[in-house]
Design a protein around this motif. Structure first.
Motif, PDB file in Angstrom:
ATOM      1  N   ARG A 243      18.126   1.289 -33.220  1.00 15.16           N
ATOM      2  CA  ARG A 243      18.573   2.742 -33.120  1.00 15.16           C
ATOM      3  C   ARG A 243      20.353   3.033 -33.029  1.00 15.16           C
ATOM      4  NH1 ARG A 243      16.713   7.345 -32.588  1.00 15.16           N
ATOM      5  NH2 ARG A 243      14.670   6.629 -32.554  1.00 15.16           N
ATOM      6  N   ARG A 244      20.900   3.726 -33.995  1.00 17.30           N
ATOM      7  CA  ARG A 244      22.261   3.588 -33.892  1.00 17.30           C
ATOM      8  C   ARG A 244      22.851   4.863 -33.450  1.00 17.30           C
ATOM      9  NH1 ARG A 244      25.037   0.195 -37.257  1.00 17.30           N
ATOM     10  NH2 ARG A 244      26.203   1.882 -38.380  1.00 17.30           N
TER      11      ARG A 244
ATOM     12  N   MET B 274      18.920  -0.639 -29.688  1.00 18.88           N
ATOM     13  CA  MET B 274      19.809   0.436 -29.830  1.00 18.88           C
ATOM     14  C   MET B 274      21.369  -0.234 -29.566  1.00 18.88           C
ATOM     15  SD  MET B 274      19.157   2.756 -26.569  1.00 18.88           S
ATOM     16  CE  MET B 274      17.390   3.013 -26.794  1.00 18.88           C
TER      17      MET B 274
ATOM     18  N   ILE C  31      21.937   2.696 -23.003  1.00 19.28           N
ATOM     19  CA  ILE C  31      21.841   2.000 -24.348  1.00 19.28           C
ATOM     20  C   ILE C  31      22.157   0.682 -24.197  1.00 19.28           C
ATOM     21  CG2 ILE C  31      23.212   1.882 -26.414  1.00 19.28           C
ATOM     22  CD1 ILE C  31      23.762   5.005 -26.350  1.00 19.28           C
TER      23      ILE C  31
END
Ligand SMILES: NC(=O)C1=CN([C@@H]2O[C@H](COP(=O)(O)OP(=O)(O)OC[C@H]3O[C@@H](n4cnc5c(N)ncnc54)[C@H](OP(=O)(O)O)[C@@H]3O)[C@@H](O)[C@H]2O)C=CC1
Ligand SMILES: CC(=O)[C@@H](O)[C@H](O)COP(=O)(O)O
Ligand SMILES: [Mn+2]
Length: 389
Positions: free
Chosen positions: A2-3, A28, A21
């Motif tokens: 996940r970006r 991510m 994060i």
């Protein structure tokens, strides 16, 4: 992988998002970080999270951002200006946007993320108050998935069925801490200081939302936010003061069942729900020990001492441009209060004056809403002189 783009990366929500994060390095990463003017805090976050892009709204801070990134040996690209932040919010290099800029300044990037079909972790409640219909329509039309981060709305999101439908919902109950001045009579609030107002009893948050909690405008903004997120009228959205801030909100269904979400007052839980959804992921927040907590109390809000809540219900019912006027007048009044220019009781007074001066117009377009926002700010700035200490 996940970006994630974290907009408002140097603030209370942004820092909590980056904390969550960083707990999931294989799953991510923070690919974009954006802030307003605090370039040193943004550089510190860049050193820690090594994003691809960093943006600062204050264009004068661009040389320092560039120099700091070079000194740190980072390949992070530097950008400046609100347009650059808006472009990054919609850029295909990320799939998830944490919208945690404070105030109406967050609207353009929220809209850009919605129009780009992102997973949109929406903390910036002001963008929904100002232009809720447009933000929700953009998300619908472009396949964006809005996951509310505001703790009450995140709690409701967790209590609703997986499709998010409210067909079986009788009413929503938003909980409110009551703020630092809960239980005080209105007259006693005339001389409270900004330092007292931002000393929230349960949550650690930025100054603007902390003052909103103290006036109960935060709950008013949240009623409007809930209306847009969940599609229910104001008559089916109630507010209950719960000073322990452990029950984050409740959903009452047509069969008489009430579901609630509970947890410690730490925004990393809501952010983990958004970042991990539909899975549950580690957030760094411990569990709730109800025996140690002892009791859960509830009481009605005091709308005499805290008129902002009723002003917000009134603006929602008036519709059109009224919520935009409410929000803009409140932002200007809170800013003046934090600068020590006006007293605490002038905040609701100024919002009420703006709503009276600028009766609701149909909110035909984004331009109409922007104009209402600008007119309300002008009217409130002019009225400040009459309220000055
Ligand atoms: N804090 C909380 O627990 C909660 C917050 N929210 C909502 O989340 C949002 C953020 O709140 P919070 O984190 O407390 O606020 P903070 O004041 O702590 O942080 C605000 C962030 O926005 C950035 N910012 C300010 N102006 C601009 C701008 N013009 N362009 C780009 N970035 C800007 C700031 O950058 P800089 O540091 O450079 O000024 C900072 O990163 C608000 O809408 C609030 O209502 C909702 C629920 C809970
Ligand atoms: C953490 C959060 O979501 C805030 O909006 C919080 O709810 C503020 O507390 P109040 O209930 O005092 O407004
Ligand atoms: Mn909230």
């Amino acid at each position: 992988m996940r970006r994630v783009a974290v907009l408002g990366a140097t603030g209370s929500i942004g820092i909590s998002a980056l904390d969550v994060i960083a707990r999931h390095p294989g799953e991510m990463r923070a690919a974009v970080l954006a802030a307003g003017s605090n370039v040193e805090a943004l550089l510190e976050a860049c050193r820690r999270h090594r994003p691809d892009d960093a943006a600062i709204a204050d264009e004068a801070a661009l040389p320092r951002l560039r120099d700091g990134l070079r000194e740190a040996g980072l390949a992070t690209r530097a950008h400046a200006g609100m347009d650059a932040i808006t472009a990054l919010a919609g850029d295909a290099g990320t799939d998830t946007v944490v919208a945690a800029i404070v105030g109406a300044a967050g609207l353009d990037s929220t809209l850009a993320a919605a129009r780009a079909g992102k997973r949109l972790l929406l903390a910036n409640k002001e963008s929904l108050v100002l232009a809720g219909e447009l933000v929700m329509a953009a998300a619908r039309d472009h396949g964006a998935r809005i996951i509310p981060i505001d703790s009450e709305h995140n709690a409701i999101f967790q209590c609703l069925p997986a499709d998010g439908g409210c067909g079986d919902v009788r009413r929503l109950v938003l909980t409110a801490s009551g703020g630092p001045f809960r239980g005080r009579a209105r007259d006693s609030l005339a001389a409270v200081t900004p330092a007292q107002a931002i000393a929230h009893p349960k949550w650690s948050m930025g100054p603007k939302i902390s003052v909103d909690s103290a006036t109960l405008m935060n709950k008013g903004l949240e009623v409007i936010e809930a209306h847009h997120l969940f599609g229910l009228p104001s008559s089916r959205i109630d507010v209950l003061v719960h000073p322990q801030s452990l029950v984050h909100s409740l959903v009452e269904f047509i069969d008489g069942s009430t579901l609630a979400q509970l947890g410690l007052p730490d925004m990393r839980t809501a952010l983990a729900v958004g970042l991990g959804w539909p899975r549950r992921i580690e957030s760094g927040v411990g569990g709730l020990d109800l025996l140690a907590q002892g009791r859960l109390d509830f009481e009605p809000p005091d709308t005499d001492a805290f008129p902002c809540l009723a002003l917000a219900f009134g603006a929602l019912d008036a519709g059109g441009t009224a919520p935009a006027v409410l929000n803009a007048a409140n932002e200007e009044a809170v800013s003046a209060f934090l600068q020590g220019r006006i007293g605490f009781l002038s905040i609701p007074a100024l919002v009420e004056e703006a709503l009276a001066a600028l009766p609701a117009q149909p909110a035909a377009s984004l331009d109409t809403l922007r104009e209402a926002d600008a007119l309300a700010r002008d009217a409130t700035r002019r009225a400040l002189a009459r309220h000055a200490h």
